[in-house]
Design a protein around this motif. Sequence first.
Motif, PDB file in Angstrom:
ATOM      1  N   LYS A 154      35.991  -9.571 -38.908  1.00 40.08           N
ATOM      2  CA  LYS A 154      34.930 -10.551 -39.143  1.00 40.08           C
ATOM      3  C   LYS A 154      33.641 -10.221 -38.379  1.00 40.08           C
ATOM      4  O   LYS A 154      33.667  -9.524 -37.372  1.00 40.08           O
ATOM      5  N   VAL A 207      35.111 -22.164 -50.578  1.00 42.47           N
ATOM      6  CA  VAL A 207      35.178 -20.984 -49.690  1.00 42.47           C
ATOM      7  C   VAL A 207      33.899 -20.172 -49.873  1.00 42.47           C
ATOM      8  O   VAL A 207      33.586 -19.770 -50.999  1.00 42.47           O
ATOM      9  N   CYS A 230      43.467 -18.822 -34.736  1.00 42.13           N
ATOM     10  CA  CYS A 230      42.971 -17.989 -35.841  1.00 42.13           C
ATOM     11  C   CYS A 230      42.363 -18.886 -36.921  1.00 42.13           C
ATOM     12  O   CYS A 230      42.408 -20.127 -36.812  1.00 42.13           O
ATOM     13  N   GLY A 231      41.821 -18.272 -37.955  1.00 41.27           N
ATOM     14  CA  GLY A 231      41.209 -19.035 -39.042  1.00 41.27           C
ATOM     15  C   GLY A 231      42.239 -19.850 -39.811  1.00 41.27           C
ATOM     16  O   GLY A 231      41.960 -20.976 -40.247  1.00 41.27           O
ATOM     17  N   THR A 232      43.414 -19.282 -39.977  1.00 40.89           N
ATOM     18  CA  THR A 232      44.472 -19.988 -40.712  1.00 40.89           C
ATOM     19  C   THR A 232      44.830 -21.284 -39.996  1.00 40.89           C
ATOM     20  O   THR A 232      44.980 -22.334 -40.630  1.00 40.89           O
ATOM     21  N   THR A 292      39.834 -15.951 -53.165  1.00 42.70           N
ATOM     22  CA  THR A 292      39.798 -16.164 -51.722  1.00 42.70           C
ATOM     23  C   THR A 292      40.979 -15.450 -51.087  1.00 42.70           C
ATOM     24  O   THR A 292      41.904 -15.017 -51.769  1.00 42.70           O
ATOM     25  N   PHE A 293      40.951 -15.389 -49.763  1.00 43.93           N
ATOM     26  CA  PHE A 293      42.083 -14.837 -49.022  1.00 43.93           C
ATOM     27  C   PHE A 293      43.224 -15.846 -49.066  1.00 43.93           C
ATOM     28  O   PHE A 293      43.004 -17.061 -49.105  1.00 43.93           O
ATOM     29  N   GLN A 297      38.924 -13.077 -36.732  1.00 39.96           N
ATOM     30  CA  GLN A 297      39.857 -11.953 -36.861  1.00 39.96           C
ATOM     31  C   GLN A 297      39.059 -10.642 -36.831  1.00 39.96           C
ATOM     32  O   GLN A 297      37.856 -10.628 -37.108  1.00 39.96           O
ATOM     33  N   CYS A 306      35.313 -18.959 -43.191  1.00 41.21           N
ATOM     34  CA  CYS A 306      35.938 -17.890 -42.386  1.00 41.21           C
ATOM     35  C   CYS A 306      35.203 -16.566 -42.504  1.00 41.21           C
ATOM     36  O   CYS A 306      35.288 -15.723 -41.617  1.00 41.21           O
ATOM     37  N   GLN A 307      34.496 -16.353 -43.635  1.00 37.75           N
ATOM     38  CA  GLN A 307      33.773 -15.085 -43.820  1.00 37.75           C
ATOM     39  C   GLN A 307      32.253 -15.286 -43.759  1.00 37.75           C
ATOM     40  O   GLN A 307      31.511 -14.411 -44.186  1.00 37.75           O
ATOM     41  N   SER A 310      36.978 -17.867 -39.013  1.00 42.48           N
ATOM     42  CA  SER A 310      37.953 -16.904 -38.495  1.00 42.48           C
ATOM     43  C   SER A 310      37.206 -15.911 -37.621  1.00 42.48           C
ATOM     44  O   SER A 310      36.082 -15.510 -37.957  1.00 42.48           O
ATOM     45  N   ASP A 361      35.739 -23.610 -46.094  1.00 42.45           N
ATOM     46  CA  ASP A 361      36.310 -22.387 -45.526  1.00 42.45           C
ATOM     47  C   ASP A 361      35.147 -21.413 -45.358  1.00 42.45           C
ATOM     48  O   ASP A 361      34.702 -20.772 -46.317  1.00 42.45           O
ATOM     49  N   ARG A 378      45.725  -4.851 -45.464  1.00 44.15           N
ATOM     50  CA  ARG A 378      44.939  -5.374 -44.356  1.00 44.15           C
ATOM     51  C   ARG A 378      44.722  -4.296 -43.295  1.00 44.15           C
ATOM     52  O   ARG A 378      43.658  -4.147 -42.738  1.00 44.15           O
ATOM     53  N   ALA A 407      45.127 -17.227 -47.093  1.00 50.55           N
ATOM     54  CA  ALA A 407      45.269 -18.282 -46.076  1.00 50.55           C
ATOM     55  C   ALA A 407      44.788 -19.633 -46.588  1.00 50.55           C
ATOM     56  O   ALA A 407      45.363 -20.674 -46.252  1.00 50.55           O
TER      57      ALA A 407
HETATM   58  C1  LIG Z   1      38.364 -16.805 -46.676  1.00 52.61           C
HETATM   59  C2  LIG Z   1      39.334 -16.743 -45.536  1.00 52.61           C
HETATM   60  N1  LIG Z   1      40.011 -17.848 -45.196  1.00 52.61           N
HETATM   61  C3  LIG Z   1      40.886 -17.833 -44.186  1.00 52.61           C
HETATM   62  C4  LIG Z   1      41.139 -16.703 -43.440  1.00 52.61           C
HETATM   63  C5  LIG Z   1      42.171 -16.730 -42.366  1.00 52.61           C
HETATM   64  O1  LIG Z   1      41.687 -16.342 -41.135  1.00 52.61           O
HETATM   65  P1  LIG Z   1      42.642 -15.629 -40.052  1.00 52.61           P
HETATM   66  O2  LIG Z   1      42.967 -14.265 -40.563  1.00 52.61           O
HETATM   67  O3  LIG Z   1      41.803 -15.602 -38.826  1.00 52.61           O
HETATM   68  O4  LIG Z   1      43.829 -16.465 -39.907  1.00 52.61           O
HETATM   69  C6  LIG Z   1      40.444 -15.538 -43.745  1.00 52.61           C
HETATM   70  C7  LIG Z   1      40.673 -14.306 -42.979  1.00 52.61           C
HETATM   71  O5  LIG Z   1      40.652 -13.200 -43.470  1.00 52.61           O
HETATM   72  C8  LIG Z   1      39.526 -15.546 -44.835  1.00 52.61           C
HETATM   73  O6  LIG Z   1      38.867 -14.445 -45.184  1.00 52.61           O
END
Ligand SMILES: Cc1ncc(COP(=O)(O)O)c(C=O)c1O
Length: 452
Positions: free
Chosen positions: A234, A179, A107-109, A133-134, A231, A207-208, A229, A205, A7, A136
Amino acid sequence: MKSDLTRRHFLRTVSAGAAGLGLSAGVNSSARPSALTDEKPAMLGGKPVRTEPFPAWPVVQENDEKGWMEVLRSKDWCRAGDGHFTTKFEETWARTLGAKHCVVTSCGTTALYTSVNALGVGPGDEVILPPYTFVATLNVILMQHALPVFVDSDRETFQVDASKIEAKITSRTRCIMPVHLGGNPVNMDVVLDVAKKHKLPVIEDACQAHTGEWRRRRVSTLGDLGCFSFQASKNLNSGEGGAILTSDPAHHEFCKSFQDQGRGPAGAAFAYARQGSNLRMTEFQAALLLQQLTRVEEQSQVREQNARYLTSLLREIPGISPARMYQGTTRNGYHLYMLRYDKAQFANLPRARFLEALEKEGIPCAGGYSPLNKERFIKESIHSRVYRMMYSEREIAEWEERNACPENDKLCEEAVWFFQTMLLGPRRDMDDIADAVRKLQKHAGELTRLSS
Ligand SMILES: Cc1ncc(COP(=O)(O)O)c(C=O)c1O
């Protein structure tokens, strides 16, 4: 982010670059013929295609400083009750996306965590998610002691293969979590049809996917709840941050309360409506987001134009397959530019060596995720004491077999990522990327010999 990309390395990569504050030059400079492919690859001692860095991230301008200083001087740094900047950002982001409500989180999580709680996901439930996916997306399911159920990927789009979701639904399925990976929308027609048929809620999701659109509707507003997210890497960022979008007043009330220790709607300091947690966004984050938001549309248009041009160049190269979009996609949010690499068209040059050689040409890149469904820690979680209290021995024993994702396994071996910041510069940057790939193809035999 796993495998060959930590990361921190990712953040350094997207942050490294020209010191410019705004966008780079327009994307209209004309394509150029290239003799560069004849040169020796940098990995073999030749001159790299480029030494100039790609655009820096984040973009920081005077308005960002002003927004930040306003919070500093106000001395109201925490979102207490309504919060000034947090509320303003919630209203603005909801309006921008076309949702009735937005609740910001740390945060996204925590946006995803709040959303699964809003749907009451808990022990004994199954939640459907993609393996590409990430982590989270998975972690919030495990935090609820629910069973993650992975649906295989569509390698052409890098997204969940929505046609395979229905076969994974059981009487225990509690919700579906598509996602929009890399900003590329999932086939939401199919997801929403299956969800409706089985009366299952959907958490997107996103987040991206800050500017992704499906049939002219912004992603995150198609399901019951949608999460973002903010973060650092992003396309809209405040270092850390998250948001939940919903048009359901009950979900809105729950999320607002849950992220603030379960406080009641009146916002009284010590009056609680439910169990909750402190998942609040700070006023600093929201003030920065309001300023960063002023550039999102313009930046996204530049990314889209560059991505279109890059695709037109790369799809002509044998062995390179840029991620396809589904027909219903009216806008790709381009957090990542993703493609598949077929080493057979590159004299069997292993992907890891191809990525290394690209980096040496001055083109930042990564191999992306490894198969999430095969992570050892999931097995440890579902064999834990708590899971054994909730699920039968047979369910636990069968979990691995139920969650095989052969297409995703292949995808994880073929994927190549470029980052959103690389799409923010002039069009000639895209020529550089394509030139570097062509050059490596031309010299693939020598590179393969070097690595064997
Ligand atoms: C697909 C996806 N879901 C969830 C998250 C979690 O977001 P955060 O890092 O803001 O907690 C991310 C962040 O990289 C993500 O890419």
